[in-house]
Design a protein around this motif. Sequence first.
Motif, PDB file in Angstrom:
ATOM      1  N   LYS A  71     -68.562 -67.347 -14.758  1.00  0.00           N
ATOM      2  CA  LYS A  71     -68.215 -68.872 -14.789  1.00  0.00           C
ATOM      3  C   LYS A  71     -66.623 -68.850 -14.984  1.00  0.00           C
ATOM      4  O   LYS A  71     -66.345 -68.377 -16.041  1.00  0.00           O
ATOM      5  N   ASP A 108     -65.170 -69.209 -18.910  1.00  0.00           N
ATOM      6  CA  ASP A 108     -66.071 -69.831 -19.318  1.00  0.00           C
ATOM      7  C   ASP A 108     -67.479 -69.003 -19.571  1.00  0.00           C
ATOM      8  O   ASP A 108     -68.053 -69.495 -20.614  1.00  0.00           O
ATOM      9  N   GLU A 109     -67.899 -67.943 -18.863  1.00  0.00           N
ATOM     10  CA  GLU A 109     -69.154 -67.193 -19.296  1.00  0.00           C
ATOM     11  C   GLU A 109     -68.887 -65.860 -18.980  1.00  0.00           C
ATOM     12  O   GLU A 109     -68.294 -65.330 -17.849  1.00  0.00           O
ATOM     13  N   THR A 119     -71.455 -67.645 -23.465  1.00  0.00           N
ATOM     14  CA  THR A 119     -70.349 -68.504 -23.152  1.00  0.00           C
ATOM     15  C   THR A 119     -69.048 -67.763 -23.841  1.00  0.00           C
ATOM     16  O   THR A 119     -69.338 -66.959 -24.859  1.00  0.00           O
TER      17      THR A 119
END
Length: 132
Positions: A71, A108-109, A119
């Motif tokens: 992400k 984000d990830e 995360t």
Amino acid sequence: LKTVRAIEKGEYPSIVQPTEGEIKHAPKIFKETCQIHWNQTSEQIINFVRGLSPYPAAWTILGGKTYKLFKIQTLKFEGQNLKASGEIETDNKNYLYVKTADGWISIDEIQPEGKKKMTIQEFLRGNKIDNS
């Protein structure tokens, strides 16, 4: 629901599939083709990561180690505009930003080699990234 009812009644037009000569096959995906090239635009990189997530996953190298990214998002980050594509900015606690051709990406990830997906905050609790 409207389409399903039309199909049930036989009122939905069918389209003949193309013959063998018109069919185009997607190219095979190799590990090398999943590497992120930070000299692309933010939109291209986001679409690339999104298209390869969750499997086989887009990857990059940070500090000599390979990481899969799952992400990411574009970022309005005005600082450090003189940095080159692929350079990073982090506080080593809450964020990890990477410079692209036209802006910044926020990771984000992330998944380090041999570890589980996490995360960026979880990752930075146990790992420090050099800003240089």
